[in-house]
Design a protein around this motif. Structure first.
Motif, mmCIF file in Angstrom:
data_model
loop_
_atom_site.group_PDB
_atom_site.id
_atom_site.type_symbol
_atom_site.label_atom_id
_atom_site.label_comp_id
_atom_site.label_asym_id
_atom_site.label_seq_id
_atom_site.Cartn_x
_atom_site.Cartn_y
_atom_site.Cartn_z
ATOM 1 N N ARG A 88 22.656 -32.725 56.577
ATOM 2 C CA ARG A 88 23.085 -31.935 55.417
ATOM 3 C C ARG A 88 24.272 -31.071 55.820
ATOM 4 N NH1 ARG A 88 20.586 -29.872 50.633
ATOM 5 N NH2 ARG A 88 21.378 -27.827 50.025
ATOM 6 N N ARG A 89 25.389 -31.279 55.162
ATOM 7 C CA ARG A 89 26.598 -30.503 55.441
ATOM 8 C C ARG A 89 27.106 -29.871 54.155
ATOM 9 N NH1 ARG A 89 27.798 -35.355 58.532
ATOM 10 N NH2 ARG A 89 27.863 -34.915 60.781
ATOM 11 N N THR A 90 27.614 -28.672 54.284
ATOM 12 C CA THR A 90 28.172 -27.971 53.122
ATOM 13 C C THR A 90 29.691 -27.934 53.159
ATOM 14 O OG1 THR A 90 27.984 -25.845 54.284
ATOM 15 C CG2 THR A 90 26.118 -26.529 52.909
ATOM 16 N N ASP A 91 30.305 -28.551 54.186
ATOM 17 C CA ASP A 91 31.754 -28.478 54.326
ATOM 18 C C ASP A 91 32.445 -29.830 54.163
ATOM 19 O OD1 ASP A 91 30.675 -29.509 56.635
ATOM 20 O OD2 ASP A 91 32.027 -28.451 58.002
ATOM 21 N N ASN A 92 31.748 -30.816 53.590
ATOM 22 C CA ASN A 92 32.402 -32.090 53.356
ATOM 23 C C ASN A 92 33.515 -31.921 52.320
ATOM 24 O OD1 ASN A 92 30.956 -33.726 55.136
ATOM 25 N ND2 ASN A 92 29.326 -34.102 53.651
ATOM 26 N N PRO A 93 34.682 -32.507 52.558
ATOM 27 C CA PRO A 93 35.796 -32.321 51.619
ATOM 28 C C PRO A 93 35.539 -32.882 50.233
ATOM 29 C CG PRO A 93 36.324 -33.963 53.303
ATOM 30 C CD PRO A 93 35.066 -33.300 53.734
ATOM 31 N N ASN A 94 34.630 -33.867 50.123
ATOM 32 C CA ASN A 94 34.301 -34.414 48.803
ATOM 33 C C ASN A 94 33.055 -33.772 48.203
ATOM 34 O OD1 ASN A 94 32.424 -35.447 50.553
ATOM 35 N ND2 ASN A 94 32.753 -37.594 50.022
ATOM 36 N N ARG A 95 32.518 -32.747 48.883
ATOM 37 C CA ARG A 95 31.355 -31.977 48.435
ATOM 38 C C ARG A 95 30.062 -32.803 48.401
ATOM 39 N NH1 ARG A 95 33.723 -28.227 43.460
ATOM 40 N NH2 ARG A 95 35.436 -27.271 44.650
ATOM 41 N N ALA A 96 30.081 -33.965 49.015
ATOM 42 C CA ALA A 96 28.857 -34.758 49.108
ATOM 43 C C ALA A 96 27.895 -34.076 50.081
ATOM 44 C CB ALA A 96 29.177 -36.175 49.572
ATOM 45 N N MET A 97 26.629 -34.036 49.718
ATOM 46 C CA MET A 97 25.674 -33.300 50.543
ATOM 47 C C MET A 97 24.308 -33.961 50.453
ATOM 48 S SD MET A 97 24.954 -29.199 50.520
ATOM 49 C CE MET A 97 24.583 -29.184 48.771
ATOM 50 N N ALA A 98 23.669 -34.118 51.606
ATOM 51 C CA ALA A 98 22.314 -34.669 51.639
ATOM 52 C C ALA A 98 21.357 -33.724 50.940
ATOM 53 C CB ALA A 98 21.880 -34.913 53.077
ATOM 54 N N LYS A 99 20.404 -34.278 50.210
ATOM 55 C CA LYS A 99 19.447 -33.465 49.471
ATOM 56 C C LYS A 99 18.479 -32.763 50.401
ATOM 57 C CE LYS A 99 16.021 -33.802 45.755
ATOM 58 N NZ LYS A 99 15.360 -34.713 44.787
ATOM 59 N N SER A 100 18.012 -33.486 51.410
ATOM 60 C CA SER A 100 17.035 -32.912 52.332
ATOM 61 C C SER A 100 17.722 -32.024 53.357
ATOM 62 C CB SER A 100 16.267 -34.027 53.040
ATOM 63 O OG SER A 100 15.385 -33.485 54.003
ATOM 64 N N ARG A 101 17.130 -30.881 53.639
ATOM 65 C CA ARG A 101 17.686 -29.980 54.646
ATOM 66 C C ARG A 101 17.315 -30.418 56.062
ATOM 67 N NH1 ARG A 101 19.578 -25.247 52.440
ATOM 68 N NH2 ARG A 101 19.069 -24.917 50.241
#
Length: 249
Positions: free
Chosen positions: A109-122
């Motif tokens: 899970r990343r919050t800094d992806n340039p496309n704002r894609a983020m894994a749901k699970s922490r």
């Protein structure tokens, strides 16, 4: 018992319904509680249907994306968030500081992806991949390397044929690709169906539910209920198995 129903006045009467001379039957008892259906109608795809969709994709990148979702059961929001450093596709990844054996990928899970894609699970997880998927990734890398400016930002899935080339794919880009394929298919085809198909195949193959839960990244075991479908072949096998036991001397 009185709490289970409440009076309701019928505004639209069924054909032939008699309300009585004074309309006394226009008021009926209505159930006070309604329970949601337990089966929301999830669909899965057969291996043959998935193979057709992969072959129908126009680019190596799209073929790899479809196969990735079908093989690993990733959520559609997790795939665009993959970085090249997450793919450990060699037999041994010790040189990369990873002790997991065999080809695999890491979901983080990343919050800094340039496309704002983020894994749901922490909770990060590791998902094994097959040799066929590694081969499709090699085809994609060859396609990507042949396009000037497609080096991108270290993300796995990037724009190849529309400007700006090399920019990480967004969810709308990914959905457009699936929509194009769905229009040419003879059956429904949505990204989540690939995740559902992977889970259903694992469960039908006898994989332990806890293992499937870990592969999918679910925190609660209750989330697994939607993935188990019983088909006609399984029901016939169950009946014939019981009959065989009865026929034993």
């Amino acid at each position: 018992m009185a709490l289970l129903s409440e009076p309701k006045t019928l505004g639209h009467l069924p054909p032939g319904y008699d309300v009585g001379e004074d309309g006394q039957w226009r008021t009926v008892d209505k159930a006070s509680f309604r329970f949601a259906l337990t089966d929301p109608g999830y669909q899965d795809l057969s291996s043959e249907q998935i193979a057709v969709m992969i072959s129908s994709a126009r680019t190596a990148r799209d073929r790899f994306l479809i196969a990735l979702l079908a093989c690993t059961g990733l959520r559609i929001g997790e795939a665009p968030g993959l970085r090249q450093e997450d793919l450990h596709l060699l037999a041994s990844s010790r040189v990369l500081g990873c002790g997991t054996a065999g080809p695999h990928l890491h979901i983080r899970r990343r919050t800094d992806n340039p496309n704002r894609a983020m894994a749901k699970s922490r909770r990060p997880r590791t998902v094994p991949v097959t040799a066929d998927l590694v081969a499709l990734y090699a085809d994609y890398q060859y396609e990507r390397d042949s396009i000037i400016g497609a080096a991108g930002t270290g993300m796995v899935f990037v724009n190849l044929f529309r400007p700006p080339v090399g920019r990480p794919m967004s969810y709308p880009n990914t959905k457009d690709m699936f929509d194009r394929l769905a229009r040419t298919a003879t059956h429904a085809f949505r990204p989540h169906m690939l995740r559902h198909s992977a889970a259903t195949t694992w469960l039908r193959g006898g994989v332990d539910r806890d293992v499937v839960q870990r592969l999918l990244g679910h925190v609660s075991p209750l989330s697994m209920e939607r993935y188990r479908h019983v088909d006609d072949a399984e029901t016939r096998q169950a009946v014939e198995h019981v009959q065989a036991l009865r026929d034993r001397p």
